[in-house]
Motif scaffolding. Sequence first.
Motif, PDB file in Angstrom:
ATOM      1  N   THR A   1       5.437  -6.413  -7.018  1.00  0.00           N
ATOM      2  CA  THR A   1       4.838  -5.115  -7.331  1.00  0.00           C
ATOM      3  C   THR A   1       5.542  -3.993  -6.594  1.00  0.00           C
ATOM      4  O   THR A   1       5.794  -2.919  -7.161  1.00  0.00           O
ATOM      5  CB  THR A   1       3.339  -5.121  -6.988  1.00  0.00           C
ATOM      6  OG1 THR A   1       2.689  -6.138  -7.758  1.00  0.00           O
ATOM      7  CG2 THR A   1       2.695  -3.778  -7.272  1.00  0.00           C
TER       8      THR A   1
ATOM      9  N   ARG B   1       0.830  -1.211   0.000  1.00  0.00           N
ATOM     10  CA  ARG B   1       0.000   0.000   0.000  1.00  0.00           C
ATOM     11  C   ARG B   1       0.864   1.260   0.000  1.00  0.00           C
ATOM     12  O   ARG B   1       0.530   2.250  -0.657  1.00  0.00           O
ATOM     13  CB  ARG B   1      -0.951  -0.023   1.200  1.00  0.00           C
ATOM     14  CG  ARG B   1      -2.121  -0.974   0.998  1.00  0.00           C
ATOM     15  CD  ARG B   1      -2.998  -1.052   2.227  1.00  0.00           C
ATOM     16  NE  ARG B   1      -2.744  -2.277   2.974  1.00  0.00           N
ATOM     17  CZ  ARG B   1      -2.757  -2.374   4.287  1.00  0.00           C
ATOM     18  NH1 ARG B   1      -2.962  -1.306   5.038  1.00  0.00           N
ATOM     19  NH2 ARG B   1      -2.551  -3.535   4.871  1.00  0.00           N
TER      20      ARG B   1
ATOM     21  N   VAL C   1      -6.211   3.148  -1.982  1.00  0.00           N
ATOM     22  CA  VAL C   1      -5.631   2.208  -2.944  1.00  0.00           C
ATOM     23  C   VAL C   1      -6.126   0.789  -2.670  1.00  0.00           C
ATOM     24  O   VAL C   1      -6.487   0.447  -1.540  1.00  0.00           O
ATOM     25  CB  VAL C   1      -4.085   2.231  -2.923  1.00  0.00           C
ATOM     26  CG1 VAL C   1      -3.556   3.565  -3.419  1.00  0.00           C
ATOM     27  CG2 VAL C   1      -3.539   1.915  -1.534  1.00  0.00           C
TER      28      VAL C   1
ATOM     29  N   LEU D   1       7.310  -0.934  -8.687  1.00  0.00           N
ATOM     30  CA  LEU D   1       6.902   0.464  -8.550  1.00  0.00           C
ATOM     31  C   LEU D   1       7.992   1.330  -7.929  1.00  0.00           C
ATOM     32  O   LEU D   1       7.959   2.559  -8.053  1.00  0.00           O
ATOM     33  CB  LEU D   1       5.622   0.558  -7.717  1.00  0.00           C
ATOM     34  CG  LEU D   1       4.372  -0.022  -8.374  1.00  0.00           C
ATOM     35  CD1 LEU D   1       3.177   0.085  -7.428  1.00  0.00           C
ATOM     36  CD2 LEU D   1       4.059   0.677  -9.695  1.00  0.00           C
TER      37      LEU D   1
ATOM     38  N   PRO E   1      -5.116  -3.257  -4.364  1.00  0.00           N
ATOM     39  CA  PRO E   1      -4.546  -4.124  -5.398  1.00  0.00           C
ATOM     40  C   PRO E   1      -5.629  -5.031  -5.980  1.00  0.00           C
ATOM     41  O   PRO E   1      -6.575  -5.421  -5.279  1.00  0.00           O
ATOM     42  CB  PRO E   1      -3.492  -4.933  -4.640  1.00  0.00           C
ATOM     43  CG  PRO E   1      -3.957  -4.932  -3.213  1.00  0.00           C
ATOM     44  CD  PRO E   1      -4.671  -3.630  -3.015  1.00  0.00           C
TER      45      PRO E   1
ATOM     46  N   PHE F   1      -3.821  -2.340  -9.883  1.00  0.00           N
ATOM     47  CA  PHE F   1      -4.355  -1.714  -8.669  1.00  0.00           C
ATOM     48  C   PHE F   1      -5.279  -0.561  -9.016  1.00  0.00           C
ATOM     49  O   PHE F   1      -5.289  -0.048 -10.144  1.00  0.00           O
ATOM     50  CB  PHE F   1      -3.226  -1.224  -7.753  1.00  0.00           C
ATOM     51  CG  PHE F   1      -2.372  -0.126  -8.320  1.00  0.00           C
ATOM     52  CD1 PHE F   1      -2.647   1.209  -8.038  1.00  0.00           C
ATOM     53  CD2 PHE F   1      -1.274  -0.412  -9.111  1.00  0.00           C
ATOM     54  CE1 PHE F   1      -1.856   2.232  -8.543  1.00  0.00           C
ATOM     55  CE2 PHE F   1      -0.478   0.598  -9.627  1.00  0.00           C
ATOM     56  CZ  PHE F   1      -0.765   1.923  -9.340  1.00  0.00           C
TER      57      PHE F   1
ATOM     58  N   LEU G   1       1.993   1.673  -3.578  1.00  0.00           N
ATOM     59  CA  LEU G   1       0.925   2.149  -4.459  1.00  0.00           C
ATOM     60  C   LEU G   1       0.675   3.639  -4.263  1.00  0.00           C
ATOM     61  O   LEU G   1       0.575   4.403  -5.235  1.00  0.00           O
ATOM     62  CB  LEU G   1      -0.363   1.371  -4.201  1.00  0.00           C
ATOM     63  CG  LEU G   1      -0.321  -0.141  -4.449  1.00  0.00           C
ATOM     64  CD1 LEU G   1      -1.689  -0.761  -4.154  1.00  0.00           C
ATOM     65  CD2 LEU G   1       0.115  -0.466  -5.855  1.00  0.00           C
TER      66      LEU G   1
ATOM     67  N   ALA H   1      -6.806   3.298  -7.504  1.00  0.00           N
ATOM     68  CA  ALA H   1      -6.516   4.427  -6.619  1.00  0.00           C
ATOM     69  C   ALA H   1      -7.623   5.453  -6.782  1.00  0.00           C
ATOM     70  O   ALA H   1      -8.073   5.717  -7.908  1.00  0.00           O
ATOM     71  CB  ALA H   1      -5.159   5.048  -6.942  1.00  0.00           C
TER      72      ALA H   1
END
Length: 366
Positions: A265, A69, A90, A269, A92, A235, A72, A237
């Motif tokens: 992930t 999280r 957020v 990111l 996933p 994901f 993200l 958002a």
Amino acid sequence: MGPVSSRLPVFPWDRLDPYKAEAAAHPDGIVDLSVGTPVDPVPELIRRALADAADSPGYPTVWGTPALRDALTGWAERRLGARDLAHGNVLPVVGSKELVAWLPTQLGLGPGDKVAYPRLAYPTYEVGARLAGAEPVVYDEPTELDPAGVKLLWLNSPSNPTGRVLTADELRRAVAWAREHGILVFSDECYLELGWEAEPVSVLHPDVCGGSYEGIVAVHSLSKRSNLAGYRAAFLAGDAAVLGELLTIRKHGGMMVAAPVQAATVAALGDSAHVAEQRERYARRRAALRTAFEGAGFRIEHSEASLYLWATRDEPCWDTVADLAKRGILVAPGDFYGAAGERFVRIAFTATDERVAAAVARLAEG
């Protein structure tokens, strides 16, 4: 009750099988520019993160780990310009196609409700509406829709299949209109990091949403930017209330991203170097294919972003598909994406450098 599948159109890619077989019979093999599946290696740092998390005997959580999280929200703030995102903003998901297909059902939509999406669009928007028993509605300009009964509005920028990019002003008008009429906006932004002749803007950018996420959710995927289509990593958002409801439903449904994929992930990111490297590959392939198809008499429209060229020879799309298949080149017919695409084909530039060079050579032969 009839089978649920009776609500759905014929799966489009099955119609391409005879042309795929013909293209595969070419002496030098097929050049598959149809589906747009990544072909380059998964970056090493992502594979390492996946492997390091392989000893994951327990159930993962639907909401993901705190580290996920954080990744993200951090990426969305850095890359999309979103502000003040909390973990509640957020969520996933198990690949973006799963989300698109089942979102209307998870939102509780059904008969009497409408799901609106662009006239030329990813076919799963329609599928999602039909699975829920809702009515699919297409638009050219969302603010010209009759808002009666519309519960979900899909935006898609950069567009699949056309590569068109909506400006911040176009997005802002759509969001304002939807808010005025109490319509939930989901913005499919899976190709946002692949702008070539335009800089895509997220619906979460303050210039679009006014600093509020009320009634808007952005959809993002790692399939294209990081070559992770096989990982099913995506994901959402945006609006915390909407995502909180989806989280509750998805907990009951067991819609969990695998723990090793969650770790991968986070790694993906947190690194931008591999994204830049992949962009360079795609830019080379895009330039080579565009020049070759234009030289072979095609006209390219839009295509300012995404992984596709939207091309036409001003003839029925299946005639184009058939002709290219004889040369061992497979492309997607435009009518897969709506009747408005019936004289276009979608050309993916996700093939290897060697296969792209083969396509260029065959097109030059005439």
